[in-house]
Design an enzyme around this catalytic site. Sequence first.
Site, mmCIF file in Angstrom:
data_model
loop_
_atom_site.group_PDB
_atom_site.id
_atom_site.type_symbol
_atom_site.label_atom_id
_atom_site.label_comp_id
_atom_site.label_asym_id
_atom_site.label_seq_id
_atom_site.Cartn_x
_atom_site.Cartn_y
_atom_site.Cartn_z
ATOM 1 N N CYS A 262 14.379 10.827 5.858
ATOM 2 C CA CYS A 262 14.204 10.483 7.280
ATOM 3 C C CYS A 262 15.492 10.629 8.071
ATOM 4 O O CYS A 262 15.477 11.062 9.216
ATOM 5 C CB CYS A 262 13.655 9.071 7.402
ATOM 6 S SG CYS A 262 14.658 7.848 6.549
ATOM 7 N N GLU B 189 10.670 16.904 13.999
ATOM 8 C CA GLU B 189 11.046 16.597 12.614
ATOM 9 C C GLU B 189 10.335 17.588 11.696
ATOM 10 O O GLU B 189 9.103 17.635 11.668
ATOM 11 C CB GLU B 189 10.638 15.166 12.254
ATOM 12 C CG GLU B 189 11.102 14.773 10.872
ATOM 13 C CD GLU B 189 10.654 13.381 10.444
ATOM 14 O OE1 GLU B 189 9.455 13.078 10.563
ATOM 15 O OE2 GLU B 189 11.507 12.608 9.976
ATOM 16 N N LYS C 14 0.886 -1.176 0.000
ATOM 17 C CA LYS C 14 0.000 0.000 0.000
ATOM 18 C C LYS C 14 0.919 1.221 0.000
ATOM 19 O O LYS C 14 1.380 1.678 1.033
ATOM 20 C CB LYS C 14 -0.875 -0.017 1.262
ATOM 21 C CG LYS C 14 -2.203 0.714 1.162
ATOM 22 C CD LYS C 14 -2.117 2.187 0.834
ATOM 23 C CE LYS C 14 -1.739 3.072 2.000
ATOM 24 N NZ LYS C 14 -1.448 4.467 1.581
ATOM 25 N N GLU D 73 9.564 1.807 10.822
ATOM 26 C CA GLU D 73 10.697 2.665 10.412
ATOM 27 C C GLU D 73 10.126 4.074 10.377
ATOM 28 O O GLU D 73 9.369 4.415 9.482
ATOM 29 C CB GLU D 73 11.200 2.269 9.017
ATOM 30 C CG GLU D 73 11.502 0.787 8.837
ATOM 31 C CD GLU D 73 12.683 0.322 9.651
ATOM 32 O OE1 GLU D 73 13.555 1.156 9.965
ATOM 33 O OE2 GLU D 73 12.720 -0.867 10.010
HETATM 34 P P1 NAD Z 1 2.774 9.013 6.905
HETATM 35 O O1 NAD Z 1 2.942 8.362 8.232
HETATM 36 O O2 NAD Z 1 1.820 10.129 6.789
HETATM 37 O O3 NAD Z 1 2.302 7.927 5.824
HETATM 38 C C1 NAD Z 1 3.028 6.749 5.569
HETATM 39 C C2 NAD Z 1 2.101 5.699 5.011
HETATM 40 O O4 NAD Z 1 1.122 5.381 5.998
HETATM 41 C C3 NAD Z 1 1.320 6.127 3.772
HETATM 42 O O5 NAD Z 1 1.212 5.045 2.888
HETATM 43 C C4 NAD Z 1 -0.052 6.488 4.334
HETATM 44 O O6 NAD Z 1 -1.085 6.340 3.400
HETATM 45 C C5 NAD Z 1 -0.173 5.464 5.437
HETATM 46 N N1 NAD Z 1 -1.109 5.847 6.501
HETATM 47 C C6 NAD Z 1 -1.432 7.095 6.919
HETATM 48 N N2 NAD Z 1 -2.340 7.025 7.904
HETATM 49 C C7 NAD Z 1 -2.595 5.716 8.119
HETATM 50 C C8 NAD Z 1 -3.431 5.008 9.015
HETATM 51 N N3 NAD Z 1 -4.226 5.643 9.878
HETATM 52 N N4 NAD Z 1 -3.422 3.652 8.969
HETATM 53 C C9 NAD Z 1 -2.643 3.003 8.105
HETATM 54 N N5 NAD Z 1 -1.826 3.614 7.215
HETATM 55 C C10 NAD Z 1 -1.807 4.956 7.229
HETATM 56 O O7 NAD Z 1 4.237 9.407 6.446
HETATM 57 P P2 NAD Z 1 4.661 10.195 5.126
HETATM 58 O O8 NAD Z 1 4.262 11.617 5.289
HETATM 59 O O9 NAD Z 1 4.199 9.445 3.939
HETATM 60 O O10 NAD Z 1 6.253 10.055 5.191
HETATM 61 C C11 NAD Z 1 7.081 10.902 5.904
HETATM 62 C C12 NAD Z 1 7.502 10.263 7.206
HETATM 63 O O11 NAD Z 1 8.123 9.000 6.949
HETATM 64 C C13 NAD Z 1 8.553 11.080 7.937
HETATM 65 O O12 NAD Z 1 8.247 11.127 9.303
HETATM 66 C C14 NAD Z 1 9.844 10.296 7.682
HETATM 67 O O13 NAD Z 1 10.843 10.498 8.642
HETATM 68 C C15 NAD Z 1 9.339 8.906 7.675
HETATM 69 N N6 NAD Z 1 10.287 8.016 6.982
HETATM 70 C C16 NAD Z 1 11.019 7.128 7.722
HETATM 71 C C17 NAD Z 1 11.942 6.307 7.088
HETATM 72 C C18 NAD Z 1 12.766 5.310 7.867
HETATM 73 O O14 NAD Z 1 13.364 4.423 7.251
HETATM 74 N N7 NAD Z 1 12.844 5.405 9.183
HETATM 75 C C19 NAD Z 1 12.113 6.397 5.712
HETATM 76 C C20 NAD Z 1 11.349 7.300 4.984
HETATM 77 C C21 NAD Z 1 10.422 8.111 5.639
#
Ligand code: NAD
Length: 472
Positions: free
Chosen positions: A279, A379, A170, A245
Amino acid sequence: MKTFSKLYIDGVWSTPLGTDLIEVVNPATEAVIATVPAGSADDAAAAVTAARNALPGWAATKPAIRAGYLSQIYEALVTRGPELAEVITSEMGMPIKLSQRIQAGLPMVVLESYIKLLGEFAFSERIGNSLVLKEPVGVVAAITPWNYPLHQLMIKVAAALAAGCTIVAKPSELTPLNAFVLAEIVDSSGLPPGVFNLVSGEGRVAGESLASHPAVDMVSFTGSTAVGKHIMALGAQTVARVALELGGKSAAILLDDADLETAVKATLSSCFLNSGQTCNANTRMLIPEDKYEVVVELVRRHAALYVPENPLNTKARIGPLISAGQRDRVLDYIRSGLEEGADLLLGGIEPPAGLPLGYYVRPTVFGRVTKEMKIAREEIFGPVLSIMTYRDDDEAIAIANATVYGLAGGVWSANSERAERVARKLQTGQVDINGGRFNPLAPFGGYKQSGNGRELGRYGLEEFLQTKSLQF
Ligand code: NAD
């Protein structure tokens, strides 16, 4: 850009059960460039059923057979690499040259590493009178973000399939197109039906359905800490394995004997890469108090080279942010830095000149940031660097650790033993010494609220394995 109207479930392109669509927007032009289905809970459930049915067959295949399928996917990925770079630049805004190398290039490196690993990994071992078997966890829901969309997805897909798991992917609703290209690639590879499934959709609909589905054995999630906490709670209902992550607030510590110019250039590059939407970006630069003036001078000189540009320009170093919402969030952080009394050295809230459309923010650097300020603690996920000063190594370590996050960091010193001593005291899952180098076999993951999982290499493979002990 090509529009996709079907989901990839059970080895076929399936008409979604609902009619809702997601519009994909190019953040450099603000134009809608394609649509994909907004998958429903029923679509997610159909994909989980397909993955469940495919599991026994796939889990029983020999590692060499699985490596063969992954090699087919790898070949097609290489062929379609330039196209994937263009797709990702169009949907998320990273400059095209960087997209070619990173967004399209890294997934290939990761996949290749798992193909090799399958040739050497021991899926069983004898411990005294016991035979310990490493078996696939089962059906995996992979929920991924938009910032390195294909890379984040491939890390999960490659490791899960190598382990013998089946998967429902997803992707982020902001950047789904690259995942559809991956599904086309998987389809052409002849992978058995149901082993890989793709359901695009909103997090709160398709994502939640997957994370709470009783037939999902593991949720592998990359994204924000806030959503990660929610997913952990959903997974708790079925005691699913939940690998997280999450976000970061990494610090680069420049020790007093460091080559300052090299360290400043590298820290700016880390912080501004992908418009700060990385990230493990080093978003805090910790420097000795008596080097402040020299460092500020270096920062002014080198940061000026980061001028926002249309990401299709092959010379562009920095493009737009992913969305209007993300741009506004970052501007709010810049305002908070100003209100809390940090020194604005570069950038600010005014939009960059000559770019009437697109979600651009000027690369921004604050000096004299203290650890109480919001910009030092949270962040930001935008091109904003905070410079903080310290009096001795212990204080630098304390400042670096004064955050709820623990993803990554860096230490710079002419003396690598001294750098290692400092690195060992940082509460993060990864530390780059004098810049470090990406190693696809070394584990990547967070301490504290940056997560509990480890991805890449053998550690990443073991995330998708569970152990069984036969006692003789
Ligand atoms: P996000 O948490 O908003 O979304 C991530 C994913 O989760 C998306 O596919 C989204 O549709 C899904 N999602 C959102 N709400 C949900 C819910 N209630 N239930 C299930 N799934 C849900 O994050 P983002 O804005 O897409 O990405 C940015 C974040 O990701 C930053 O905080 C960044 O640091 C982190 N990140 C971490 C790593 C790592 O390896 N640690 C790598 C890349 C990004």
